[in-house]
Scaffold this motif. Structure first.
Motif, PDB file in Angstrom:
ATOM      1  N   UNK A 139       0.838  -1.202   0.000  1.00 46.44           N
ATOM      2  CA  UNK A 139       0.000   0.000   0.000  1.00 46.44           C
ATOM      3  C   UNK A 139       0.874   1.254   0.000  1.00 46.44           C
ATOM      4  N   UNK A 140       1.971   1.231   0.764  1.00 45.72           N
ATOM      5  CA  UNK A 140       2.901   2.365   0.775  1.00 45.72           C
ATOM      6  C   UNK A 140       3.481   2.592  -0.621  1.00 45.72           C
ATOM      7  N   UNK A 141       3.714   1.502  -1.356  1.00 46.70           N
ATOM      8  CA  UNK A 141       4.223   1.626  -2.725  1.00 46.70           C
ATOM      9  C   UNK A 141       3.197   2.275  -3.652  1.00 46.70           C
ATOM     10  N   UNK A 142       1.917   1.930  -3.470  1.00 47.86           N
ATOM     11  CA  UNK A 142       0.879   2.568  -4.277  1.00 47.86           C
ATOM     12  C   UNK A 142       0.793   4.052  -3.964  1.00 47.86           C
ATOM     13  N   UNK A 143       0.883   4.404  -2.691  1.00 47.79           N
ATOM     14  CA  UNK A 143       0.864   5.809  -2.280  1.00 47.79           C
ATOM     15  C   UNK A 143       2.047   6.541  -2.913  1.00 47.79           C
ATOM     16  N   UNK A 144       3.238   5.972  -2.750  1.00 47.81           N
ATOM     17  CA  UNK A 144       4.441   6.607  -3.281  1.00 47.81           C
ATOM     18  C   UNK A 144       4.412   6.675  -4.802  1.00 47.81           C
ATOM     19  N   UNK A 145       3.963   5.621  -5.460  1.00 48.89           N
ATOM     20  CA  UNK A 145       3.945   5.633  -6.925  1.00 48.89           C
ATOM     21  C   UNK A 145       3.015   6.728  -7.453  1.00 48.89           C
ATOM     22  N   UNK A 146       1.900   6.939  -6.773  1.00 48.14           N
ATOM     23  CA  UNK A 146       1.009   8.038  -7.167  1.00 48.14           C
ATOM     24  C   UNK A 146       1.708   9.382  -7.067  1.00 48.14           C
ATOM     25  N   UNK A 147       2.455   9.580  -5.983  1.00 51.51           N
ATOM     26  CA  UNK A 147       3.195  10.829  -5.807  1.00 51.51           C
ATOM     27  C   UNK A 147       4.308  10.958  -6.847  1.00 51.51           C
ATOM     28  N   UNK A 148       5.010   9.855  -7.123  1.00 56.97           N
ATOM     29  CA  UNK A 148       6.079   9.887  -8.135  1.00 56.97           C
ATOM     30  C   UNK A 148       5.512  10.224  -9.509  1.00 56.97           C
ATOM     31  N   UNK A 149       4.365   9.650  -9.833  1.00 55.61           N
ATOM     32  CA  UNK A 149       3.728   9.941 -11.123  1.00 55.61           C
ATOM     33  C   UNK A 149       3.334  11.420 -11.205  1.00 55.61           C
ATOM     34  N   UNK A 150       2.851  11.971 -10.098  1.00 57.81           N
ATOM     35  CA  UNK A 150       2.493  13.398 -10.075  1.00 57.81           C
ATOM     36  C   UNK A 150       3.743  14.260 -10.220  1.00 57.81           C
ATOM     37  N   UNK A 151       4.829  13.904  -9.555  1.00 64.19           N
ATOM     38  CA  UNK A 151       6.080  14.651  -9.706  1.00 64.19           C
ATOM     39  C   UNK A 151       6.561  14.621 -11.154  1.00 64.19           C
ATOM     40  N   UNK A 152       6.455  13.460 -11.803  1.00 71.64           N
ATOM     41  CA  UNK A 152       6.858  13.342 -13.215  1.00 71.64           C
ATOM     42  C   UNK A 152       5.986  14.228 -14.092  1.00 71.64           C
ATOM     43  N   UNK A 153       4.692  14.266 -13.793  1.00 71.92           N
ATOM     44  CA  UNK A 153       3.767  15.111 -14.549  1.00 71.92           C
ATOM     45  C   UNK A 153       4.112  16.586 -14.375  1.00 71.92           C
ATOM     46  N   UNK A 154       4.424  16.982 -13.163  1.00 71.16           N
ATOM     47  CA  UNK A 154       4.819  18.374 -12.908  1.00 71.16           C
ATOM     48  C   UNK A 154       6.108  18.717 -13.651  1.00 71.16           C
ATOM     49  N   UNK A 155       7.049  17.783 -13.678  1.00 77.22           N
ATOM     50  CA  UNK A 155       8.306  18.022 -14.394  1.00 77.22           C
ATOM     51  C   UNK A 155       8.058  18.181 -15.894  1.00 77.22           C
ATOM     52  N   UNK A 156       7.174  17.344 -16.443  1.00 78.76           N
ATOM     53  CA  UNK A 156       6.845  17.454 -17.885  1.00 78.76           C
ATOM     54  C   UNK A 156       6.195  18.793 -18.193  1.00 78.76           C
ATOM     55  N   UNK A 157       5.407  19.282 -17.243  1.00 77.39           N
ATOM     56  CA  UNK A 157       4.717  20.566 -17.438  1.00 77.39           C
ATOM     57  C   UNK A 157       5.606  21.761 -17.111  1.00 77.39           C
ATOM     58  N   UNK A 158       6.867  21.473 -16.685  1.00 79.20           N
ATOM     59  CA  UNK A 158       7.808  22.529 -16.375  1.00 79.20           C
ATOM     60  C   UNK A 158       7.540  23.238 -15.068  1.00 79.20           C
ATOM     61  N   UNK A 159       6.858  22.556 -14.128  1.00 79.77           N
ATOM     62  CA  UNK A 159       6.522  23.172 -12.852  1.00 79.77           C
ATOM     63  C   UNK A 159       7.447  22.787 -11.724  1.00 79.77           C
ATOM     64  N   UNK A 160       8.563  22.131 -12.055  1.00 78.88           N
ATOM     65  CA  UNK A 160       9.541  21.791 -11.020  1.00 78.88           C
ATOM     66  C   UNK A 160      10.920  22.185 -11.513  1.00 78.88           C
ATOM     67  N   UNK A 161      11.870  22.211 -10.598  1.00 79.22           N
ATOM     68  CA  UNK A 161      13.243  22.572 -10.987  1.00 79.22           C
ATOM     69  C   UNK A 161      13.945  21.420 -11.643  1.00 79.22           C
TER      70      UNK A 161
END
Length: 161
Positions: A139-161
């Motif tokens: 379950x912790x992996x599902x939680x973390x994977x969701x966050x990792x996917x969101x971080x990747x999405x933010x990076x693609x959108x240029x919203x992270x450093x």
């Protein structure tokens, strides 16, 4: 320590920093850790809960060993979006962690993470006994994977450093 949104975390993370996912239960803390590229969540051994001080030390020890830069903790929101006693307990745990670590915590809506984790373990033909041992970290992996996917999405959108 700070409580950040995933968007705030995206701007603060440096390259090659791992983050951890947590599934806080009453008897165990499920733990998962990302790779340095923050693409994949990998389950780790569960932490058996004893009392807060011991639990915090075990968690921080695991975080130090894995060189964790932040913790993403599942927030057990009710299906209707309201917060009940388990959310209050999770928020209290994080407030207490403020005294123990400068590492940030990010709350992540964990609705259905345990259900999804159990479904995957069943599909992998893991026995009922072994599922019980592994469910919290899965379950912790599902939680973390969701966050990792969101971080990747933010990076693609240029919203992270």
């Amino acid at each position: 320590m700070a409580i950040l949104t995933i968007e705030e975390l995206a701007t603060q993370l440096q390259p090659n920093q791992a983050i951890a996912g947590l599934d806080l239960g009453t008897k165990t803390i499920g733990l998962s850790v990302s790779d340095l590229g923050r693409r994949f969540a990998t389950p780790r051994e569960v932490i058996r809960r004893v009392k807060f001080g011991v639990d915090a030390e075990a968690l921080l020890s695991a975080g130090n060993k894995e060189k964790i830069a932040a913790f993403v903790i599942g927030l057990p929101v009710n299906m209707d979006g309201t917060e009940g006693p388990r959310c209050q307990a999770t928020r209290a745990f994080v407030r207490n962690m403020e005294q123990k670590t400068p590492l940030p915590f990010i709350f992540w809506d964990e609705r259905l993470s345990t259900v999804a984790a159990e479904r995957v373990l069943i599909e992998m033909d893991v026995s009922r006994r072994k599922r019980a041992e592994r469910i919290d970290s899965a379950a912790a992996s599902f939680i973390l994977q969701g966050a990792l996917d969101r971080l990747a999405s933010l990076a693609r959108d240029g919203l992270s450093d």
